[in-house]
Design an enzyme around this catalytic site. Structure first.
Site, PDB file in Angstrom:
ATOM      1  N   CYS A  76       3.444  -6.398   9.951  1.00 64.10           N
ATOM      2  CA  CYS A  76       3.030  -5.494   8.860  1.00 64.10           C
ATOM      3  C   CYS A  76       4.338  -4.944   8.316  1.00 64.10           C
ATOM      4  O   CYS A  76       5.225  -4.568   9.099  1.00 64.10           O
ATOM      5  CB  CYS A  76       2.155  -4.372   9.416  1.00 64.10           C
ATOM      6  SG  CYS A  76       1.964  -2.953   8.297  1.00 64.10           S
TER       7      CYS A  76
ATOM      8  N   CYS B 239       3.136  -7.375   1.596  1.00 64.45           N
ATOM      9  CA  CYS B 239       2.142  -6.827   2.508  1.00 64.45           C
ATOM     10  C   CYS B 239       1.426  -7.993   3.183  1.00 64.45           C
ATOM     11  O   CYS B 239       0.858  -8.845   2.500  1.00 64.45           O
ATOM     12  CB  CYS B 239       1.161  -6.004   1.679  1.00 64.45           C
ATOM     13  SG  CYS B 239      -0.275  -5.445   2.585  1.00 64.45           S
ATOM     14  N   ASN B 240       1.473  -8.020   4.489  1.00 62.44           N
ATOM     15  CA  ASN B 240       0.807  -9.103   5.234  1.00 62.44           C
ATOM     16  C   ASN B 240      -0.701  -9.062   5.019  1.00 62.44           C
ATOM     17  O   ASN B 240      -1.353 -10.104   4.918  1.00 62.44           O
ATOM     18  CB  ASN B 240       1.097  -8.957   6.722  1.00 62.44           C
ATOM     19  CG  ASN B 240       2.556  -9.150   7.051  1.00 62.44           C
ATOM     20  OD1 ASN B 240       2.976 -10.224   7.432  1.00 62.44           O
ATOM     21  ND2 ASN B 240       3.359  -8.106   6.886  1.00 62.44           N
TER      22      ASN B 240
ATOM     23  N   TYR C 219      -4.379  -0.276   3.820  1.00 67.02           N
ATOM     24  CA  TYR C 219      -5.057  -1.539   3.543  1.00 67.02           C
ATOM     25  C   TYR C 219      -5.676  -2.116   4.820  1.00 67.02           C
ATOM     26  O   TYR C 219      -6.719  -2.728   4.799  1.00 67.02           O
ATOM     27  CB  TYR C 219      -4.052  -2.569   2.999  1.00 67.02           C
ATOM     28  CG  TYR C 219      -3.726  -2.469   1.530  1.00 67.02           C
ATOM     29  CD1 TYR C 219      -4.183  -1.397   0.745  1.00 67.02           C
ATOM     30  CD2 TYR C 219      -2.946  -3.448   0.913  1.00 67.02           C
ATOM     31  CE1 TYR C 219      -3.858  -1.325  -0.603  1.00 67.02           C
ATOM     32  CE2 TYR C 219      -2.630  -3.387  -0.438  1.00 67.02           C
ATOM     33  CZ  TYR C 219      -3.082  -2.325  -1.192  1.00 67.02           C
ATOM     34  OH  TYR C 219      -2.763  -2.272  -2.521  1.00 67.02           O
TER      35      TYR C 219
ATOM     36  N   SER D  96       0.820  -1.209   0.000  1.00 67.98           N
ATOM     37  CA  SER D  96       0.000   0.000   0.000  1.00 67.98           C
ATOM     38  C   SER D  96       0.860   1.267   0.000  1.00 67.98           C
ATOM     39  O   SER D  96       0.342   2.358  -0.208  1.00 67.98           O
ATOM     40  CB  SER D  96      -0.887   0.002   1.242  1.00 67.98           C
ATOM     41  OG  SER D  96      -0.080  -0.086   2.398  1.00 67.98           O
TER      42      SER D  96
END
Ligand code: DGL
Length: 234
Positions: free
Chosen positions: A180, A73-74, A42, A11
């Site tokens: 994150c 991105c997790n 996100y 993001s």
């Protein structure tokens, strides 16, 4: 063999921490990094909204001719990687909160897992938690922390206060999972808060190594020297 670039998206700036690990592990590869800043954050959106953003990221990267994609991105991984793998005929590598290495490398102390609210709400993450929880995982979703990092990435003093405000609630821990990719940039502040007494985990090196092994097994590794590193912001 393929010299096509590898797409990496998040993001915003968070995935740059993953890109760095990928650049180190794969020195011959070309990369395109996509920051979906219009979709940021996100972690506070709905499952459906993130599916749409992820689709947009994948299509944008496909138009750059990428041979593989890293969801750096997790949140995007937990929401959408399974459906991406079904839909697209290309390798996808994702990020997962590093709960497994933390559980395996910590003793009996508490493990604080910092992550976005949307990651915490996903079935994929709940299964991971169930597998490694024996009462010592503290799951701590953060509403605003990714945005703080995005806004103040180069301002240690501005980031210190929100991070300390969170960590003050969790003094008694043995390990911290940065779940994150934005939080990976907070590692020095977390270290400083706990005075170096704890272990800190993130999934970045694991993701970079997984990317390498996927490219190897699909015979997609580049044979030349790195020629390009491109950044796109949408
Ligand atoms: N960096 C992302 C992650 O790893 C999400 C940040 C956001 O909320 O946009 O989960």
């Amino acid at each position: 063999m393929s010299d096509a670039p590898i797409g990496v998206f998040d993001s915003g700036v968070g995935g740059v921490s993953v890109l760095k690990a990928c650049l180190d592990v794969l020195p011959s590869e070309n990369f395109v990094y996509l920051a979906d800043r219009s979709g940021m954050p996100y972690g506070n959106k709905t499952h459906e909204e993130i599916e749409k953003r992820v689709e947009l990221c994948v299509q944008t990267l496909q138009s750059e001719g990428v041979k593989a994609i890293v969801a750096a991105c997790n949140t995007a991984t937990n929401v959408g990687i399974a459906s991406l793998r079904k839909k697209y005929d290309m390798p996808f590598v994702g990020l997962e909160p590093a709960v497994k290495p933390a559980a395996e490398n910590c003793g009996r102390g508490n493990i604080l897992v910092l992550l976005t609210p949307l990651t915490a709400a996903q079935e994929k993450f709940k299964k991971l938690k169930e597998k490694y929880d024996n009462g010592r995982l503290i799951i701590a979703p953060q509403e605003n922390l990714a945005e703080e990092v995005e806004e103040h990435i180069d301002d240690y003093r501005a980031l210190k206060k929100p991070v300390y405000d969170v960590l003050r609630r969790y003094k008694n821990v043995e390990g911290v999972v940065l779940g994150c990719t934005h939080y990976v940039f907070l590692r020095p502040i977390v270290e400083e808060f706990y005075g170096g007494r704890i272990k800190i985990f993130d999934g970045n090196d694991g993701a970079a190594r997984r990317l390498k092994s996927v490219l190897e097994s699909d015979k997609l590794l580049s044979c030349g020297l790195r020629r390009s590193l491109k950044f796109i912001v949408i």
